[in-house]
Scaffold this motif. Structure first.
Motif, PDB file in Angstrom:
ATOM      1  N   GLU A 144       0.819  -1.225  -0.023  1.00 35.60           N
ATOM      2  CA  GLU A 144       0.039  -0.060   0.065  1.00 35.60           C
ATOM      3  C   GLU A 144       0.850   1.345   0.009  1.00 35.60           C
ATOM      4  OE1 GLU A 144      -3.612  -1.751   2.532  1.00 35.60           O
ATOM      5  OE2 GLU A 144      -2.490  -0.763   3.436  1.00 35.60           O
ATOM      6  N   ALA A 145       1.877   1.230   0.746  1.00 36.08           N
ATOM      7  CA  ALA A 145       2.809   2.430   0.950  1.00 36.08           C
ATOM      8  C   ALA A 145       3.408   2.656  -0.465  1.00 36.08           C
ATOM      9  CB  ALA A 145       3.852   2.099   1.866  1.00 36.08           C
ATOM     10  N   VAL A 146       3.830   1.581  -1.118  1.00 34.96           N
ATOM     11  CA  VAL A 146       4.652   1.689  -2.653  1.00 34.96           C
ATOM     12  C   VAL A 146       3.475   2.376  -3.639  1.00 34.96           C
ATOM     13  CG1 VAL A 146       5.380   0.483  -4.632  1.00 34.96           C
ATOM     14  CG2 VAL A 146       6.105   0.016  -2.139  1.00 34.96           C
ATOM     15  N   ILE A 147       2.288   1.778  -3.408  1.00 39.07           N
ATOM     16  CA  ILE A 147       1.381   2.429  -4.325  1.00 39.07           C
ATOM     17  C   ILE A 147       1.286   3.854  -4.102  1.00 39.07           C
ATOM     18  CG2 ILE A 147      -1.455   2.485  -4.628  1.00 39.07           C
ATOM     19  CD1 ILE A 147      -1.096  -0.348  -4.001  1.00 39.07           C
ATOM     20  N   ALA A 148       1.212   4.299  -2.968  1.00 37.13           N
ATOM     21  CA  ALA A 148       1.085   5.496  -2.713  1.00 37.13           C
ATOM     22  C   ALA A 148       2.185   6.581  -3.235  1.00 37.13           C
ATOM     23  CB  ALA A 148       0.761   5.968  -1.052  1.00 37.13           C
ATOM     24  N   ALA A 149       3.445   5.950  -2.837  1.00 32.48           N
ATOM     25  CA  ALA A 149       4.753   6.412  -3.423  1.00 32.48           C
ATOM     26  C   ALA A 149       4.593   6.825  -4.929  1.00 32.48           C
ATOM     27  CB  ALA A 149       5.833   5.757  -3.172  1.00 32.48           C
ATOM     28  N   ILE A 150       4.073   5.661  -5.734  1.00 31.81           N
ATOM     29  CA  ILE A 150       4.186   5.912  -7.077  1.00 31.81           C
ATOM     30  C   ILE A 150       3.108   6.629  -7.468  1.00 31.81           C
ATOM     31  CG2 ILE A 150       3.610   4.567  -9.512  1.00 31.81           C
ATOM     32  CD1 ILE A 150       4.636   1.886  -7.834  1.00 31.81           C
ATOM     33  N   TYR A 151       1.947   6.810  -6.906  1.00 27.82           N
ATOM     34  CA  TYR A 151       0.907   7.840  -7.109  1.00 27.82           C
ATOM     35  C   TYR A 151       1.496   9.228  -6.939  1.00 27.82           C
ATOM     36  CZ  TYR A 151      -3.412  10.735  -6.112  1.00 27.82           C
ATOM     37  OH  TYR A 151      -4.227  11.830  -6.080  1.00 27.82           O
ATOM     38  N   LEU A 152       2.037   9.459  -5.858  1.00 19.65           N
ATOM     39  CA  LEU A 152       2.578  10.784  -5.565  1.00 19.65           C
ATOM     40  C   LEU A 152       3.556  11.161  -6.378  1.00 19.65           C
ATOM     41  CD1 LEU A 152       2.746  10.878  -1.439  1.00 19.65           C
ATOM     42  CD2 LEU A 152       1.109  11.995  -2.863  1.00 19.65           C
ATOM     43  N   ALA A 158       0.314   5.909 -13.474  1.00 19.39           N
ATOM     44  CA  ALA A 158       1.531   5.080 -12.804  1.00 19.39           C
ATOM     45  C   ALA A 158       0.927   4.298 -11.728  1.00 19.39           C
ATOM     46  CB  ALA A 158       2.582   6.203 -12.284  1.00 19.39           C
ATOM     47  N   ALA A 159       0.294   4.673 -11.122  1.00 17.85           N
ATOM     48  CA  ALA A 159      -0.188   3.903 -10.057  1.00 17.85           C
ATOM     49  C   ALA A 159      -1.125   2.803 -10.714  1.00 17.85           C
ATOM     50  CB  ALA A 159      -1.150   4.545  -8.999  1.00 17.85           C
TER      51      ALA A 159
END
Length: 251
Positions: A144-152, A158-159
Motif C-alpha cells: 500500500e505504501a509503494v502504491i502511494a509513493a508511485i501515485y505521488l 502510474a499507480a
C-alpha cells in the motif's frame, strides 16, 4: 538566534538519511520490479522502510504509515474503477465482494510477493528474526505504501500501471484460483486421504539482497514438483501450483 528549518526541508533531510539503507543499485532494482522510475527516489525508500527500522528520525515512521493510509485509498479507487469497466453487467452486490477480495491485506501481500519486492524491505533485525519479511501484514502494508509513493511521484496513471502488473495473477484467476496454491494443494491432499504436502528447500543462490530459493513439494504416491522464487514462501507457492497442474493430468 536559532534558525529552525522549514518542515518540508526537515522531512527531505530525514528521507535522505534513511536512503542510506538501500544502495543506489538496490533502488534501481526495486524501480524495475515496480515498473516505475521515480523522480523522487526518497518516496520509494520511505515506502520500503518498515516502522521497526526507524530509530532516530521518528517523522519517517509517520511518513511510511501515512503512505499506507493513502495507498489503501488509491488501491480501492483503482480496483473499483477496473471492476466497473470490466464487469458492466454486474450489480453492486456482485462487485462488492470482488472488491473486498482484491484489496484485502492478503491480496496486497500476494501482489508484493509477485513482484519480488520483499527483498528490498528495510526492517529491524528483530523484525527479520521474527519472520517479518514473510509476514502478510508487513508485506501488505508495504505494498500500500509503494502504491502511494508511485501515485505521488507519477500520478494515478502510474499507480494504475503498477496495480495492473502486481495484481495480474489475481485478475486472471477465478474465485477458486484466488486461493493460495498451498491451501488448494493441502485441501486436495486432505480430500484424498493423503498426508499433508511436504516442502523441502533444495537450493539457494544469488546475493543476500536478491536471493533465489529452490523448493520441492512432495506428496506421498503422487510424485514431486519443483520451483524457484525470491523467497521460500514464493517458491513453495510456485511449487504447489506446479503440483496442482500435474495432478490435473492424473484425475
Amino acid at each position: 538566534m536559532i534558525k529552525v528549518r522549514p518542515k518540508r526541508t526537515r522531512q527531505r533531510a530525514a528521507a535522505k538519511a534513511v536512503r542510506r539503507g538501500l544502495s543506489d543499485a538496490a533502488v534501481l532494482e526495486a524501480e524495475v520490479a515496480c515498473g516505475h522510475r521515480f523522480k523522487d527516489k526518497a518516496l520509494l525508500v520511505t515506502a520500503l522502510t518498515h516502522p521497526s527500522a526507524v530509530t532516530a528520525a521518528e517523522s519517517l515512521q509517520h511518513a511510511n504509515q501515512r503512505l499506507e493510509f493513502l495507498g489503501d485509498r488509491v488501491l480501492n479507487l483503482l480496483i473499483a474503477e477496473r471492476l466497473i469497466e470490466r464487469r458492466k453487467n454486474e450489480t453492486e452486490g456482485d462487485l462488492a465482494p470482488r472488491l473486498n477480495r482484491l484489496v484485502k491485506k492478503g491480496a496486497c501481500a500476494e501482489a508484493f510477493r509477485h513482484l519480488g519486492l520483499g527483498v528490498f524491505l528495510l526492517l529491524s533485525d528483530s523484525e527479520v528474526a521474527s519472520g517479518g519479511r514473510e509476514r502478510e501484514s508487513t508485506l501488505g502494508d508495504a505494498c500500500e505504501a509503494v502504491i502511494a509513493a508511485i501515485y505521488l511521484d507519477g500520478g494515478l496513471g502510474a499507480a494504475r500501471k503498477f496495480v495492473e502488473k502486481a495484481w495480474a495473477p489475481q485478475f486472471t484467476g477465478g474465485p477458486a484460483e484466488m486461493k493460495d496454491p498451498k491451501t488448494l494443494l493441502q485441501e486436495w491432499a486432505q480430500g484424498q486421504g493423503h498426508p499433508l504436502p511436504e516442502y523441502v528447500v533444495t537450493g539457494r543462490s544469488g546475493p543476500d539482497h536478491a536471493p533465489e530459493y529452490e523448493v520441492e513439494v512432495r506428496i506421498a504416491q503422487n510424485g514431486t514438483a519443483a520451483a524457484s522464487g525470491p523467497s521460500k514462501r514464493d517458491a513453495e507457492r510456485q511449487a504447489a501450483a506446479r503440483m496442482l497442474e500435474q495432478l490435473k493430468g492424473t484425475t
